[in-house]
Enzyme design. Structure first.
Site, short mmCIF file in Angstrom:
data_model
loop_
_atom_site.label_atom_id
_atom_site.label_comp_id
_atom_site.label_asym_id
_atom_site.label_seq_id
_atom_site.Cartn_x
_atom_site.Cartn_y
_atom_site.Cartn_z
N SER A 102 -2.88 15.03 -2.14
CA SER A 102 -2.41 13.74 -1.36
C SER A 102 -0.99 13.75 -1.32
O SER A 102 -0.29 14.97 -0.73
CB SER A 102 -3.19 12.47 -1.80
OG SER A 102 -2.67 11.44 -1.21
N ASP A 239 0.47 10.49 4.76
CA ASP A 239 0.73 11.40 3.44
C ASP A 239 0.03 12.46 3.72
O ASP A 239 -0.57 12.86 4.77
CB ASP A 239 0.23 10.52 2.16
CG ASP A 239 -1.27 10.18 2.24
OD1 ASP A 239 -1.72 9.98 3.25
OD2 ASP A 239 -1.84 10.09 1.28
N ASP A 241 -2.55 13.82 2.83
CA ASP A 241 -4.04 14.23 3.14
C ASP A 241 -4.49 13.29 4.29
O ASP A 241 -5.48 13.09 4.68
CB ASP A 241 -4.82 14.24 2.09
CG ASP A 241 -4.95 13.09 1.47
OD1 ASP A 241 -4.21 12.20 1.32
OD2 ASP A 241 -6.09 12.64 0.48
N ASP A 243 -5.02 9.99 4.32
CA ASP A 243 -6.01 8.68 3.92
C ASP A 243 -5.08 7.51 4.03
O ASP A 243 -5.76 6.53 3.71
CB ASP A 243 -6.69 8.91 2.69
CG ASP A 243 -5.78 8.90 1.54
OD1 ASP A 243 -4.45 9.03 1.59
OD2 ASP A 243 -6.45 8.93 0.49
#
Length: 444
Positions: A102, A239, A241, A243
């Protein structure tokens, strides 16, 4: 022994804490647990990753572990975490594996698992997987060994889903998107362009080493500069990743997760999509959000910190919107996990639909100054029971009235008590937080 699975999967320094051997063992155990739960067919897993260099190594290890335990593997290469969750359901798979840390620095990496239909694995299933890591079962041979395939249209499928879920087209909007040199680098600019927006992409050239490096949702300075330089309507920051997302308005002012939720809640309320006119947020959401939603006729259901608690409340109540101040927003009608691209599409659609600038829409909520003080203690339980602490909290709450808030929260991992105070001024919040911190410190 500490639990291997944290709140967001297995995470650590790649090749030291999170080794290929561990990745292979975790994935093999996951495949065996799935096979034990359902013996009707060979398990199928979707495996994706963000662009960090160690992801290539770990994806190979995960695929090998799954195949060695008899599961077929569908590799989707670099896609956002919510893309993997979506593809698990879209491809009728039994398991999803996302290799990402992340917003963490590049040397870290992680393994996040999704169950069938793209939902988070329950804790008890994670415990079964962890318990089976050191097992040495008989491995399949011949035709029993899993096969590894590549899904070439994985990104196309995910983007088609985003476009279908978008409330409306984004024609006429000029947007800067900071992809954090991460998993959003290809998906986000393309999705926003196909929805009609004019897109300027920054930090969208990942080289395996530059993910989250002075960019993305944890470093929005360059996004601010780009929005102002380009004369854009807004900026979106993802960010590593993807999400979650944060935004900046046309003047470069931050629009945080609480403000994003306020914008989305009112948009969904107007469209009749906000179930029971209810928003789910954590205890860390700013009091300004509570005041704004109260004025708009929206009820807030409050949970503990963590997306799993937000998701649990959403499911229990059948609600349609929830999230965190960090920009991790959940829209259960369209996604089983936080999706920064879907969130951004919703915010941009509201601007396009109303013709009002993001600053005006986000201005429905005024952030109250929030001060957080971490107090080292020797006994967190003693602090919770201390009458002196409870009396001090009650006194501060009485002084602040409806325009302030106090929250004392023990750390889940350290001997700390976090003292958070919100008030109408920074000085008042800081004075109250320091006063309470002194009382807490005196107890332990």
């Amino acid at each position: 022994m500490s639990r291997l699975f944290g709140t967001d999967g297995v995470r650590g320094l790649a090749n030291v804490d999170l080794t290929p051997e561990l990745a292979m063992a975790v994935s093999a155990s996951a495949a065996r647990v799935l096979a034990e739960h359902d013996r009707s067919h060979r398990p199928v897993a979707v495996v994706g990753r963000d662009p960090r260099a160690s992801g290539e190594m770990l994806q190979a290890a995960v695929a090998a572990g799954l195949a060695s335990a008899g599961a077929d593997v569908m590799q989707v290469d670099v896609v956002p975490t919510p893309g993997v969750a979506y593809l698990v359901d879209n491809l009728s798979a039994d398991l999803g594996v996302m290799i990402s840390a992340s917003h963490n620095p590049m040397p870290d990496n992680g393994i996040k698992l999704f169950a069938a239909h793209g939902h988070k694995l329950p804790d008890d299933v994670e415990d079964e997987i962890e318990a089976g890591i050191d097992a040495a079962p008989q491995r399949p041979t011949g035709a029993g060994v899993g096969r590894i395939y590549t899904i070439p249209d994985a990104l196309d499928r995910y983007i088609a889903h985003l476009l279908e879920a978008a409330p409306q087209r984004l024609d006429g909007l000029k947007v800067v998107v900071d992809c954090a040199n991460g998993a959003a680098w290809a998906a986000a600019p393309r999705a926003y362009r196909e929805a009609g927006a004019e897109v300027i992409a920054i930090h969208a050239l990942p080289d395996g080493e530059n993910i989250n490096d002075q960019c993305g949702s944890t470093h929005i300075e360059s996004l601010r500069e780009a929005v102002l330089a380009e004369g854009a309507d807004m900026g979106i920051a993802h960010d590593g990743d993807a999400d979650r997302c944060l935004a900046v308005d046309a003047q470069g002012n931050l629009v945080d997760g609480d403000q994003i939720m306020a914008v989305l809640a009112l948009a969904m309320k107007d469209r009749g999509e906000l179930v029971e006119n209810t928003l789910v947020a954590t205890v860390m959401s700013n009091l300004g959000l509570h005041l704004a939603m109260r004025d708009a006729g929206v009820t807030i259901r409050t949970t503990a910190v963590g997306d799993r608690y937000v998701l649990e409340e959403l499911r229990n109540g059948g609600y349609s919107l929830g999230g965190e101040q960090s920009g991790h927003v959940l829209l259960p009608s369209h996604a089983t996990t936080g999706d920064g691209l879907l969130t951004a599409m919703g915010v941009m659609a509201r601007v396009a639909a109303t013709g009002r600038p993001l600053a005006e829409l986000a201005g429905v909520m005024q952030r109250l100054p929030q001060v957080l003080v971490n107090v080292k203690v020797t006994d967190k339980a003693a602090v919770a029971k201390a009458s002196s602490v409870n009396d001090a909290v009650a006194a501060v709450e009485a002084e602040l009235g409806e325009t302030g808030r106090v929250l004392l929260r023990p750390s889940g991992t350290e001997q700390l008590v976090r003292v958070m105070v919100e008030a109408t001024s920074e000085a008042a919040a800081e004075a109250a937080a320091n006063r309470l911190a002194g009382v807490v410190s005196a107890v332990s």
